[in-house]
Design an enzyme around this catalytic site. Sequence first.
Site, PDB file in Angstrom:
ATOM      1  N   THR A 132       0.867  -1.175   0.000  1.00  0.00           N
ATOM      2  CA  THR A 132       0.000   0.000   0.000  1.00  0.00           C
ATOM      3  C   THR A 132       0.906   1.228   0.000  1.00  0.00           C
ATOM      4  O   THR A 132       2.050   1.160   0.469  1.00  0.00           O
ATOM      5  CB  THR A 132      -0.869   0.054   1.263  1.00  0.00           C
ATOM      6  OG1 THR A 132       0.004   0.100   2.389  1.00  0.00           O
ATOM      7  CG2 THR A 132      -1.761  -1.156   1.379  1.00  0.00           C
ATOM      8  N   GLU A 174      -5.727  -3.492  -1.331  1.00  0.00           N
ATOM      9  CA  GLU A 174      -6.175  -4.579  -0.448  1.00  0.00           C
ATOM     10  C   GLU A 174      -7.314  -5.397  -1.054  1.00  0.00           C
ATOM     11  O   GLU A 174      -7.700  -6.421  -0.509  1.00  0.00           O
ATOM     12  CB  GLU A 174      -6.666  -4.006   0.894  1.00  0.00           C
ATOM     13  CG  GLU A 174      -5.566  -3.513   1.807  1.00  0.00           C
ATOM     14  CD  GLU A 174      -5.211  -2.057   1.580  1.00  0.00           C
ATOM     15  OE1 GLU A 174      -5.455  -1.551   0.464  1.00  0.00           O
ATOM     16  OE2 GLU A 174      -4.683  -1.414   2.507  1.00  0.00           O
ATOM     17  N   LYS A 193     -15.016  18.061   9.568  1.00  0.00           N
ATOM     18  CA  LYS A 193     -16.042  18.018  10.608  1.00  0.00           C
ATOM     19  C   LYS A 193     -16.320  19.448  11.053  1.00  0.00           C
ATOM     20  O   LYS A 193     -15.519  20.058  11.739  1.00  0.00           O
ATOM     21  CB  LYS A 193     -15.600  17.117  11.756  1.00  0.00           C
ATOM     22  CG  LYS A 193     -15.514  15.676  11.272  1.00  0.00           C
ATOM     23  CD  LYS A 193     -15.216  14.670  12.344  1.00  0.00           C
ATOM     24  CE  LYS A 193     -15.250  13.271  11.703  1.00  0.00           C
ATOM     25  NZ  LYS A 193     -14.451  12.286  12.371  1.00  0.00           N
ATOM     26  N   TRP A 212     -20.586  16.495   8.905  1.00  0.00           N
ATOM     27  CA  TRP A 212     -19.499  16.153   7.993  1.00  0.00           C
ATOM     28  C   TRP A 212     -19.689  16.832   6.637  1.00  0.00           C
ATOM     29  O   TRP A 212     -20.787  16.849   6.094  1.00  0.00           O
ATOM     30  CB  TRP A 212     -19.434  14.628   7.780  1.00  0.00           C
ATOM     31  CG  TRP A 212     -18.984  13.875   8.993  1.00  0.00           C
ATOM     32  CD1 TRP A 212     -18.798  14.390  10.244  1.00  0.00           C
ATOM     33  CD2 TRP A 212     -18.668  12.491   9.069  1.00  0.00           C
ATOM     34  NE1 TRP A 212     -18.373  13.399  11.089  1.00  0.00           N
ATOM     35  CE2 TRP A 212     -18.299  12.225  10.406  1.00  0.00           C
ATOM     36  CE3 TRP A 212     -18.652  11.439   8.149  1.00  0.00           C
ATOM     37  CZ2 TRP A 212     -17.919  10.956  10.836  1.00  0.00           C
ATOM     38  CZ3 TRP A 212     -18.287  10.173   8.574  1.00  0.00           C
ATOM     39  CH2 TRP A 212     -17.917   9.937   9.908  1.00  0.00           C
TER      40      TRP A 212
HETATM   41  P1  AMP Z   1      -4.819   2.305  -3.543  1.00  0.00           P
HETATM   42  O1  AMP Z   1      -4.759   1.159  -2.645  1.00  0.00           O
HETATM   43  O2  AMP Z   1      -3.532   3.038  -3.685  1.00  0.00           O
HETATM   44  O3  AMP Z   1      -5.414   1.932  -4.868  1.00  0.00           O
HETATM   45  O4  AMP Z   1      -5.795   3.375  -2.886  1.00  0.00           O
HETATM   46  C1  AMP Z   1      -7.106   3.033  -2.539  1.00  0.00           C
HETATM   47  C2  AMP Z   1      -7.875   4.261  -2.189  1.00  0.00           C
HETATM   48  O5  AMP Z   1      -8.015   5.116  -3.333  1.00  0.00           O
HETATM   49  C3  AMP Z   1      -9.295   4.017  -1.763  1.00  0.00           C
HETATM   50  O6  AMP Z   1      -9.378   3.604  -0.416  1.00  0.00           O
HETATM   51  C4  AMP Z   1      -9.935   5.366  -2.004  1.00  0.00           C
HETATM   52  O7  AMP Z   1      -9.674   6.276  -0.962  1.00  0.00           O
HETATM   53  C5  AMP Z   1      -9.224   5.844  -3.248  1.00  0.00           C
HETATM   54  N1  AMP Z   1     -10.033   5.588  -4.442  1.00  0.00           N
HETATM   55  C6  AMP Z   1      -9.909   4.588  -5.321  1.00  0.00           C
HETATM   56  N2  AMP Z   1     -10.809   4.709  -6.311  1.00  0.00           N
HETATM   57  C7  AMP Z   1     -11.535   5.817  -6.048  1.00  0.00           C
HETATM   58  C8  AMP Z   1     -12.627   6.484  -6.683  1.00  0.00           C
HETATM   59  N3  AMP Z   1     -13.143   6.063  -7.820  1.00  0.00           N
HETATM   60  N4  AMP Z   1     -13.123   7.583  -6.082  1.00  0.00           N
HETATM   61  C9  AMP Z   1     -12.610   8.052  -4.929  1.00  0.00           C
HETATM   62  N5  AMP Z   1     -11.578   7.480  -4.291  1.00  0.00           N
HETATM   63  C10 AMP Z   1     -11.049   6.378  -4.837  1.00  0.00           C
END
Ligand code: AMP
Length: 546
Positions: free
Chosen positions: A185, A330, A439, A444
């Site tokens: 991650t 994940e 907040k 929110w």
């Molecule tokens: P990663 O593991 O680097 O792919 O990051 C995952 C995170 O990216 C998610 O938990 C979201 O916060 C964000 N994310 C992924 N796709 C979207 C989307 N279409 N819209 C908003 N946030 C997204």
Amino acid sequence: MLGLMQDWPLLCHRVIDHAAIQHGGREVVSRSVEGPLHRTTYREVRRRAMQVAQRLGRDGIKAGDRVATLAWNTWRHLEAWYGITGLGAVYHTINPRLFPDQIAYIANHAEDRLMFVDLTFVPLVEKLQERLPTIERYVVLTDAAHMPQTSLRNAVAYEEWIAEVDGDFAWVTLDENAAAGMCYTSGTTGNPKGVVYSHRSNVLHSMMAVAPDAFDLSVRDAIMPVVPFFHANGWSIAFSAPMTGCKLVLPGAKLDGASVYELLESEGVTMTAGVPTVWLALLAHMEANGLKLSTLRRALIGGSACPRAMIQKFEQTYNVHVAHAWGMTEMSPIGSICGIKPDYGTPDFEGVLDIKMKQGSAPFTVEMKIADDAGKDVPWDGKTFGRLMVRGVCVAREYFRGEGGDILDPDGFFDTGDVATIDPYGNMQITDRAKDVIKSGGEWISTIELENLAVGHPKVAEAAVIGVRHPKWDERPLLVIVPKKDEKIEKDEIIAFMQGKIAKWWMPDDVVFVDEIPHTATGKIQKTALRERFKDYTFPTQAAAE
Ligand code: AMP
């Protein structure tokens, strides 16, 4: 009583076997890192992946060993993945945009034994190699003619390395639950954590991904994953494309608007996938040059929220369907994909855009819920915010080496760290990262919604909203804007543009203009950096009141 069907473990290399047998002649076209376009087929990819597996074995790599890749999307990278998994070893994609410290941390944490590295990244790794003691050999993804002089330990050119074996190899037999791949991650807080995919989760995820309401991928398609293999398992396209036998177009190192456009057109791409920033560049290039798209019919957009203006442009100007998707490293990574379910009736275009702004519903294999801070489910009314929790066969149950401890709730749900609403038809909409939500006076405010609205202004290139400390309301929104090139905008213009489109108390208390907004290694707005930059900021209204 047990079923009496055959035991046929779901293994990644079965995917490339299938592609080679059923769709052997289908093309895999790459923009090589050396420059020219390169053409091969699934049959050849499989043949050379066998050489990779055999050659890795000769270097002493065994089942379960981690093999790193620091590489763009090309046919060699694809062969490396299948060669690694076909030997029972574990591909570990490393994101080259991470800080060198993080790269060293994750390569050491994974104990990578060998690294496939693209020419682009040789200088970076040369500087780092003293800090990568577990890596015994570097295989540079090129041929002898392009092999640079390098100090990398036991460096060899990929083409020479695989030419030392004949490919007379049989894939190893494995338990389908064996590890196949790893991706860390991005770790905005604390150290990056390793997610370990199994053969079974990769195969099931890809079967889910190709379905009509997901990627909608068939043998008649040509897919170009602009999303790099090193982002969140490459959105599984290295498996889902060969599974269907569609043509695969790999953009290599060139992800600028002009290069992406050129490949979309010259290779007849019908489906593509990537993060919004890539599409911003493509749309800007097409607009500036009066270009059209002749074959593209579907764009999968995710990784961060897709702005309404982008969906509108793709659909209205270019006749390309946008599939807005959400996922996480994940989750292998697909968590949801947005489509217009029949429940919505036949909305007009604005109504379609309203729906497509949502990140969509969970495909089979993913279960979703939203919960309040006490863990209690909140209603699916499209309005109530809750923490988004997920469970499923392709969702991590723990991180590598148990980092982060127990990551599931008592019902086995993983807390995504995202805040979302879910509408009565199951379509989810991300409103924020839990740590970014503002907040204000106990209520929110969604920063994503404000950002989406602001980028709809024709003079705005990019927008980010952060919460800034406020003596009365705890936090209030500050809107940070990057104007489009050569455009000048006034704060009042933006505020007037937003008025009436959101609740009054959501309106940003101030707007500031900057040249650039910082991004993370996966292209997301780096809110921590913005918060740091504006930590001493006070709102003009507040200063006047004090
Ligand atoms: P990663 O593991 O680097 O792919 O990051 C995952 C995170 O990216 C998610 O938990 C979201 O916060 C964000 N994310 C992924 N796709 C979207 C989307 N279409 N819209 C908003 N946030 C997204």
